[in-house]
Design a protein around this motif. Structure first.
Motif, PDB file in Angstrom:
ATOM      1  N   MET A 107       1.018  -1.164  -0.008  1.00 44.93           N
ATOM      2  CA  MET A 107      -0.042  -0.030   0.107  1.00 44.93           C
ATOM      3  C   MET A 107       0.966   1.212   0.092  1.00 44.93           C
ATOM      4  N   THR A 108       0.665   2.195  -0.869  1.00 50.42           N
ATOM      5  CA  THR A 108       1.290   3.336  -0.951  1.00 50.42           C
ATOM      6  C   THR A 108       0.571   4.710  -0.705  1.00 50.42           C
ATOM      7  N   TYR A 109      -0.494   4.732  -1.009  1.00 49.83           N
ATOM      8  CA  TYR A 109      -1.368   5.877  -0.864  1.00 49.83           C
ATOM      9  C   TYR A 109      -2.338   5.400   0.235  1.00 49.83           C
ATOM     10  N   ASP A 110      -1.722   5.571   1.749  1.00 48.37           N
ATOM     11  CA  ASP A 110      -2.627   5.246   2.941  1.00 48.37           C
ATOM     12  C   ASP A 110      -4.083   5.763   2.748  1.00 48.37           C
ATOM     13  N   ALA A 111      -3.698   7.251   2.415  1.00 48.10           N
ATOM     14  CA  ALA A 111      -4.982   8.029   2.284  1.00 48.10           C
ATOM     15  C   ALA A 111      -5.134   8.222   1.026  1.00 48.10           C
ATOM     16  N   PRO A 112      -6.262   7.630   0.408  1.00 48.45           N
ATOM     17  CA  PRO A 112      -6.311   7.909  -1.193  1.00 48.45           C
ATOM     18  C   PRO A 112      -6.605   9.457  -1.728  1.00 48.45           C
ATOM     19  N   PRO A 113      -6.176   9.849  -2.736  1.00 48.98           N
ATOM     20  CA  PRO A 113      -6.071  11.038  -3.376  1.00 48.98           C
ATOM     21  C   PRO A 113      -7.549  11.413  -4.074  1.00 48.98           C
ATOM     22  N   PHE A 114      -8.378  10.735  -3.855  1.00 49.46           N
ATOM     23  CA  PHE A 114      -9.718  10.693  -4.555  1.00 49.46           C
ATOM     24  C   PHE A 114     -10.277  12.152  -4.094  1.00 49.46           C
ATOM     25  N   ALA A 115     -10.583  13.053  -5.297  1.00 54.48           N
ATOM     26  CA  ALA A 115     -11.043  14.120  -4.691  1.00 54.48           C
ATOM     27  C   ALA A 115     -12.362  14.546  -5.805  1.00 54.48           C
ATOM     28  N   VAL A 116     -12.888  15.714  -5.339  1.00 54.91           N
ATOM     29  CA  VAL A 116     -13.705  16.475  -6.276  1.00 54.91           C
ATOM     30  C   VAL A 116     -13.103  18.008  -5.984  1.00 54.91           C
ATOM     31  N   VAL A 117     -12.625  18.361  -7.143  1.00 55.65           N
ATOM     32  CA  VAL A 117     -11.965  19.551  -7.413  1.00 55.65           C
ATOM     33  C   VAL A 117     -13.003  20.710  -7.989  1.00 55.65           C
ATOM     34  N   GLY A 118     -13.309  21.656  -7.491  1.00 60.24           N
ATOM     35  CA  GLY A 118     -14.329  22.574  -7.864  1.00 60.24           C
ATOM     36  C   GLY A 118     -14.030  23.915  -8.001  1.00 60.24           C
ATOM     37  N   ARG A 119     -14.692  25.003  -8.370  1.00 61.35           N
ATOM     38  CA  ARG A 119     -14.606  26.400  -8.444  1.00 61.35           C
ATOM     39  C   ARG A 119     -15.526  27.126  -7.314  1.00 61.35           C
ATOM     40  N   LYS A 120     -14.986  27.606  -6.564  1.00 62.02           N
ATOM     41  CA  LYS A 120     -15.884  28.487  -5.568  1.00 62.02           C
ATOM     42  C   LYS A 120     -16.864  29.436  -6.328  1.00 62.02           C
ATOM     43  N   SER A 121     -16.413  30.128  -7.255  1.00 58.95           N
ATOM     44  CA  SER A 121     -16.821  30.988  -8.062  1.00 58.95           C
ATOM     45  C   SER A 121     -18.131  30.413  -8.725  1.00 58.95           C
ATOM     46  N   LEU A 122     -18.226  28.957  -8.910  1.00 56.35           N
ATOM     47  CA  LEU A 122     -19.230  28.367  -9.564  1.00 56.35           C
ATOM     48  C   LEU A 122     -20.063  27.686  -8.624  1.00 56.35           C
ATOM     49  N   ASP A 287      -0.320   8.996   9.641  1.00 62.42           N
ATOM     50  CA  ASP A 287       0.062   8.620  11.174  1.00 62.42           C
ATOM     51  C   ASP A 287       0.330   7.163  11.215  1.00 62.42           C
ATOM     52  N   PHE A 288      -0.543   6.432  10.464  1.00 61.05           N
ATOM     53  CA  PHE A 288      -0.618   4.940  10.336  1.00 61.05           C
ATOM     54  C   PHE A 288       0.905   4.499   9.788  1.00 61.05           C
ATOM     55  N   VAL A 289       1.350   5.275   8.757  1.00 65.27           N
ATOM     56  CA  VAL A 289       2.694   4.958   7.946  1.00 65.27           C
ATOM     57  C   VAL A 289       3.807   5.305   8.957  1.00 65.27           C
ATOM     58  N   LYS A 290       3.664   6.490   9.543  1.00 63.52           N
ATOM     59  CA  LYS A 290       4.638   6.828  10.274  1.00 63.52           C
ATOM     60  C   LYS A 290       5.143   5.745  11.520  1.00 63.52           C
ATOM     61  N   GLU A 291       3.900   5.321  11.927  1.00 60.44           N
ATOM     62  CA  GLU A 291       4.075   4.386  13.012  1.00 60.44           C
ATOM     63  C   GLU A 291       4.435   2.722  12.647  1.00 60.44           C
ATOM     64  N   ASN A 292       3.891   2.461  11.555  1.00 62.13           N
ATOM     65  CA  ASN A 292       3.902   1.071  10.983  1.00 62.13           C
ATOM     66  C   ASN A 292       5.031   0.940   9.801  1.00 62.13           C
ATOM     67  N   GLY A 293       5.187   2.032   8.994  1.00 60.69           N
ATOM     68  CA  GLY A 293       6.080   1.902   7.734  1.00 60.69           C
ATOM     69  C   GLY A 293       5.246   1.783   6.490  1.00 60.69           C
ATOM     70  N   LEU A 294       5.824   1.941   5.654  1.00 60.19           N
ATOM     71  CA  LEU A 294       5.255   2.130   4.107  1.00 60.19           C
ATOM     72  C   LEU A 294       4.957   0.441   3.826  1.00 60.19           C
ATOM     73  N   GLY A 295       3.626   0.482   3.297  1.00 60.47           N
ATOM     74  CA  GLY A 295       3.128  -0.740   2.618  1.00 60.47           C
ATOM     75  C   GLY A 295       2.150  -1.565   3.348  1.00 60.47           C
ATOM     76  N   MET A 296       1.928  -1.359   4.561  1.00 56.24           N
ATOM     77  CA  MET A 296       0.936  -2.119   5.289  1.00 56.24           C
ATOM     78  C   MET A 296      -0.465  -1.758   5.231  1.00 56.24           C
TER      79      MET A 296
END
Length: 339
Positions: A107-122, A287-296
């Motif tokens: 596991m590399t992205y322990d927190a997923p980067p899935f997002a909705v990116v919008g325009r405040k002006s819209l 925080d999970f990766v800092k404590e347990n390492g990358l990948g788990m």
């Protein structure tokens, strides 16, 4: 113009076996990325340039991808032994293709980067603002694949959102031009691409799905299970080299981007530094990766992620976490600790 396939052949007839547990013979491992040569790819190029793959007796080629689902069939068919892809899309692929020889192993992205990116002006600043708006979504996009879960968690009515299928190249330009009010995408890509198109930062809203109820994981290193069974030491060596690559870019992000720019000289250095910084802060160094390492992964969280997926996707067979993630190839020598 630059080559989209970077080959780094390390000529070593026999690799020395030492404390790192390097494999004893050179093994070819083509690596399929999820996307273009941008900031998040820097750790892999550092691993090439610093000889981390060579130290493991590996010859590695890195290829660009066309989206977070792109590497899954490549690895499942054996076209590439190893790749980088969204684990949630992997779950669905394995369910729809029973017995497919592919699983996630780091596991590399322990927190997923899935997002909705919008325009405040819209009128888009929070999930409820999407009601009655036009949302641009590339069909192969990993964030779009998870949008129904995000919608369910936030009580959004899908029929009240106009979804406009868009291509990856036109996604952010359409947002910048106001043709759509928001887009689905990876936070570090859609935000920075929109900013680069001249939209003021204070007009851009980034709604991270993980901040609004998603328990899902993000992208992981995936492997062809038949290849892994035949080459277990090589696979573990690859993961060790990748972890060292991430540790190196954490220590020196600028050097990591310099390695990237050698492969993609058209990239904007400052933009890619900012993209890498976003990935590290928001997705990798949790925080999970800092404590347990990358990948788990955490078994309880994975179970919750599967339950969320079941709420919007009908599995053909009872989901089984062991089919989607296998931690047995992760190195156990401390190399996964990034800081």
């Amino acid at each position: 113009m630059f080559n989209r396939l970077i080959s780094a052949a390390f000529a070593a007839s026999v690799a020395t076996i030492g404390a790192t547990g390097a494999v004893s013979a050179q093994t070819e491992m083509n690596f399929a990325l999820d996307w273009k040569f941008e900031g998040p790819a820097a750790p892999y190029f550092v691993a090439l340039d610093e000889g981390y793959f060579a130290d493991e007796g590996l010859t590695v080629e890195i290829a660009e991808g066309a989206g977070s689902l792109d590497a899954i069939p490549k690895v499942a068919t054996g076209a590439y032994p190893i790749g980088f892809a969204d684990i949630n899309s992997l779950m669905r692929f394995v369910d729809q293709n029973p017995g497919a020889p592919v699983t996630a192993i780091m596991m590399t992205y322990d927190a997923p980067p899935f997002a909705v990116v919008g325009r405040k002006s819209l009128g888009v600043e929070e999930p409820s603002d999407l009601m009655g708006k036009v949302l641009g979504a590339p069909p192969p996009d990993g964030a779009w694949a998870q949008f129904p879960i995000f919608a369910a968690e936030n009580e959004l009515v899908m029929d009240d959102i106009t979804v406009e299928p868009v291509g990856f190249p036109t996604r952010e330009p359409m947002l910048a031009e106001g043709k759509v009010a928001a887009v689905t995408g990876y936070s570090f890509s859609s935000f920075l691409n929109t900013k680069r198109l001249g939209v003021p930062v204070d007009d851009i809203s980034v709604i991270l799905m993980s901040d609004y109820g998603l328990e899902l994981y993000g992208n992981a290193v995936i492997v062809n299970t038949e290849f892994a069974a035949e080459n277990p030491e090589a696979v573990t060596g690859f993961l060790r080299a990748v972890a060292k690559g991430w540790a190196s870019v954490i220590a020196d992000p600028e050097a990591g981007i310099d390695a990237l720019l050698e492969r993609n000289p058209a990239a904007d250095k400052e933009l890619e530094l900012e993209r890498l910084a976003m990935v590290l802060e928001d997705n990798v160094l949790t925080d999970f990766v800092k404590e347990n390492g990358l990948g788990m992964i955490d078994a309880d969280r994975m179970a919750k992620a599967i339950e969320q997926t079941k709420a919007v996707y009908e599995f053909q067979s009872e989901p089984d976490a062991s089919l989607y993630f296998d931690d047995s190839y992760l190195p156990d020598d401390g190399s996964l600790m990034l800081q």
